[in-house]
Design a protein around this motif. Structure first.
Motif, mmCIF file in Angstrom:
data_model
loop_
_atom_site.group_PDB
_atom_site.id
_atom_site.type_symbol
_atom_site.label_atom_id
_atom_site.label_comp_id
_atom_site.label_asym_id
_atom_site.label_seq_id
_atom_site.Cartn_x
_atom_site.Cartn_y
_atom_site.Cartn_z
ATOM 1 N N PHE A 1 -6.263 13.349 10.109
ATOM 2 C CA PHE A 1 -5.860 12.128 9.417
ATOM 3 C C PHE A 1 -6.824 10.981 9.744
ATOM 4 N N ARG A 2 -7.170 10.844 11.030
ATOM 5 C CA ARG A 2 -8.080 9.769 11.449
ATOM 6 C C ARG A 2 -9.479 9.990 10.886
ATOM 7 N N THR B 1 -6.487 11.782 -3.154
ATOM 8 C CA THR B 1 -7.505 10.891 -2.615
ATOM 9 C C THR B 1 -8.122 11.486 -1.354
ATOM 10 N N ALA B 2 -7.421 12.451 -0.742
ATOM 11 C CA ALA B 2 -7.954 13.129 0.437
ATOM 12 C C ALA B 2 -7.190 14.422 0.666
ATOM 13 N N LEU C 1 -3.003 9.478 -2.055
ATOM 14 C CA LEU C 1 -2.240 10.708 -2.242
ATOM 15 C C LEU C 1 -2.965 11.783 -1.449
ATOM 16 N N GLY D 1 -3.321 15.415 0.296
ATOM 17 C CA GLY D 1 -2.930 16.819 0.343
ATOM 18 C C GLY D 1 -3.025 17.348 1.760
ATOM 19 N N ILE E 1 -6.310 16.906 4.006
ATOM 20 C CA ILE E 1 -6.479 16.979 5.466
ATOM 21 C C ILE E 1 -5.684 18.148 6.039
ATOM 22 N N PHE F 1 3.983 16.816 10.142
ATOM 23 C CA PHE F 1 2.891 15.862 10.306
ATOM 24 C C PHE F 1 3.408 14.423 10.173
ATOM 25 N N LEU G 1 -3.049 14.603 13.378
ATOM 26 C CA LEU G 1 -3.451 13.200 13.450
ATOM 27 C C LEU G 1 -4.966 13.081 13.508
ATOM 28 N N LEU H 1 -7.955 7.187 6.841
ATOM 29 C CA LEU H 1 -6.782 6.692 6.110
ATOM 30 C C LEU H 1 -5.999 5.632 6.874
ATOM 31 N N VAL H 2 -6.347 5.380 8.127
ATOM 32 C CA VAL H 2 -5.596 4.394 8.920
ATOM 33 C C VAL H 2 -5.992 2.975 8.519
ATOM 34 N N ARG I 1 0.876 -1.166 0.000
ATOM 35 C CA ARG I 1 0.000 0.000 0.000
ATOM 36 C C ARG I 1 0.915 1.219 0.000
#
Lengths: 427, 427
Positions: free
Chosen positions: B421-422, B411-412, A192, A194, B414, A205, B418, B426-427, A168
């Motif tokens: 991110f959560r 794809t995202a 990917l 951003g 943020i 980060f 963290l 994506l985790v 992955r």
């Protein structure tokens, strides 16, 4: 090749070939091979310590020459298992060393001028070399996600390598990157992401994520896998010498971003000397920067040992690291070998891209314009000796930085007739 | 290697290695080697006739295997002088044959699937192979200017090869070509002339120029040097077989533009059989087109021997030749070998580009999307046998047709935390 046991620092579950341990570049403290990058004693950078005792010189040379046409021919000298070439990997390296006679004439080089053209790598930059190493380390440590922070070349290299190897991937970039660069990174189908912030925010980060349970199983090629990743640049030194007929060049001109590549090229040359694969004689390493991001060049010229950070402002974006981690080591190497560090303006970068293209048919990224431009400047200033064998690195492809030469265009526009053709003076 | 004398058709001043004469593909009429492309008797296309008697099979194999890692390893089988590798040339070829196990799993291929990845050539398309041949012919005939009509890949290949070899270059393109393509062709510093008109107008003008005194000393790679130029595609067949361990693949999927590449790959395979370098056993050749320019595919499916021209409308612009000169030969070969010709929609092309990228880390030009897409379709339709060894050609680099996948992106997005991110899952 079996891993040699190194007392108290071996990690018996990890087979990374001749890599025996991690060793601090500053204090020499050794720790077992693992996904760590900073010394627990002094916070210095960790490097791979090798045991190269498995082969004699001529056996090693024969093995290399019989190896595949990619970096894995040097597997006995890299932190990878002996069977690395059988694993799915994008297999970079063994790129062309082009004898650049036309360019040599233009620059007045009589001792032999070569361009090591790393645009021939799978994703068309030298980053494939370092990512390929990091990938093998990620495999050895049981990671399942390959990750990085990036502003361009690295994102594509990680995406491609992860796809091929069945990892992955999750790459973090500033959210406002140019659309072309986003496409090049996104096409490989990994995550990917951003980040709302600049590249520094992205890096911060990533460091946070490594320390968090959410980052478990993640190999960040340029953070927690950095000691392995960085070794990929040694292969440039190995290839140049082998392609010259197992001979050291007299002079090498290397671009400087973090400075890691230049320090590893020096390390690679030193290893070849110690292993007896090349004759032990002097060589000079020259570093090349763009004026708009020239912290190492400025320090070199002012005679400083430390590098004062700069805020980058140059078209050579793949070199735009204002606070280069390996800057002090670069200064050491340039001074020790009798080389220098120099910089050129963005205009000189563009001129040099065009010069290389029209003399040798090689279309370089801006970083290649930096090395060729600096080579020209160093010759004009009498610093680089044109009577010696000189190798200039081109680390990426012009297709990745088309904007830099966007002003290049048609030399004439005519109607489809011989009359119009003659009027344009093209005969 | 000396040219063998062929009665009444030899040209003693021209040394192009084993090339003995030009021979009409339709009527067999022979003429001496020269910058001509059409038969004076029947206007059929002229091809190179060889004398391959200089070497025995095992001597030839040994010479090839000891040769350079580029197309010149096959110099004894090409219309080039024996010392070609010592001349300045951009040295294309010997690109990777990638064992594509991930793609094979997705497509259900069990017999071994390979991608011949010609994006690794110096200007990142297979055109470097054909231009390199034309350049040697231009040298042999004393030409000083290298020229072509082009809408993209060919312009860059000619510009680069001419620059490296010290030729003047003058490339003709439609004046309204996309700026990116203009830059890629212009950077090599030759003349780049925009013609007020479409590609047909450009071609008509070039034919006029060849017949005019103004065109004296000009080698048009794809017009008056076409017989030599076209032979470059044979090297794809040679490399595939050598990289498979001197073995014919069972099935090859080849893109069709003019159809020349496919016919020359067949010619190359036939030569290897006749020379004893591979075992004589059946192989199938499949042609791939985009639906928006599918004249050969349509003729194949309708059982016709002639090809009805189409007006192209597809994103696969490097294949968009509506009236392919070698179409009838392609139909012959597909039928004789038990292959087929198929086409895919632009949407399927884009899907296939992404499929290849996410499975093998190879970013293909639209032409590569066409071959991968057609391979998938042929398997689904039961035409291509997934239990047999299959080679799919990727003839160019995705960086050249970025627009095709411009919709690919983040794809995202943020915040650099963290928590964010959560939240993004994506985790």
């Amino acid at each position: 090749m079996a891993v040699q046991t190194v007392a108290s620092t071996s990690n018996p579950t990890v087979d990374l070939g001749p890599a025996a341990a991690l060793s601090c570049r500053e204090c020499g403290h050794r720790v077992p091979l693992g996904p760590v990058f900073a010394c627990e004693e002094c916070f210095g950078p960790l490097e791979i310590a090798y045991d190269f005792s498995a082969y004699g010189t001529e056996e090693l040379r024969a093995r290399i020459e019989a190896g595949p046409a990619n970096i894995w021919r040097y597997a006995p000298l890299l932190p990878v298992p002996a069977d690395v070439a059988d694993k799915p990997n994008i297999n970079p390296g063994w790129t062309k060393l082009v004898k650049a006679d036309n360019l040599a004439r233009e620059l007045g080089v009589t001792g032999g001028l070569y361009v090591k053209d790393d645009s021939g790598n799978p994703t068309h930059s030298f980053k494939d070399r370092v990512v390929a190493q990091a990938l093998e380390a990620a495999r050895a440590f049981g990671f399942t996600t390959l990750s990085c922070s990036s502003t361009g070349n690295l994102a594509g290299a990680v995406g491609a390598a992860a796809a091929r190897a069945g990892f992955r991937s999750c790459v973090f970039i500033p959210h406002d990157l140019e659309q072309g660069k986003v496409v090049m990174a996104a096409v490989y189908g990994g995550e990917l992401v951003g980040i709302e912030g600049n590249y520094d925010d992205v890096n911060r980060f990533c460091s946070e994520l490594i320390g968090d349970p959410a980052g478990e199983g993640w190999g960040f090629v340029n953070v927690n896998l950095r000691p392995y990743y960085a070794e990929g640049s040694k292969t440039l030194a190995y290839e140049i010498c082998e392609q010259l007929g197992w001979r050291l060049p007299d002079q090498i001109v290397v671009p400087i971003a973090s400075g890691s590549q230049l320090t590893k090229i020096d390390k690679g040359l030193q290893e070849l000397i110690k292993l007896g694969l090349v004759e032990d004689r002097p060589y000079k390493i020259f570093g090349a920067q763009a004026e708009g991001c020239s912290p190492v060049s400025v320090a070199f010229k002012e005679g400083h040992d430390v590098v004062r950070p700069q805020k980058p402002n140059t078209i050579a974006k793949s070199l735009a690291i204002g606070n280069p981690a390996d800057g002090p080591y670069v200064l050491d190497i340039a001074r020790r070998t009798g080389g220098a560090v120099e910089d050129v303006t963005d205009e000189q970068v563009v001129d040099a891209i065009k010069l290389l293209a029209r003399t040798e048919g090689i279309f370089a990224e801006t970083a290649g314009g930096v090395t060729v431009g600096v080579t020209r400047k160093l010759i004009e200033n009498g610093v680089l000796d044109p009577t010696l064998t000189t190798v200039v690195l081109n680390t990426g492809d012009g297709l990745k930085t088309l904007d830099a030469v966007a002003g290049t265009g048609l030399t004439a526009t005519i109607r489809p007739s011989l009359e119009s053709f003659r009027e344009a003076g093209l005969v």
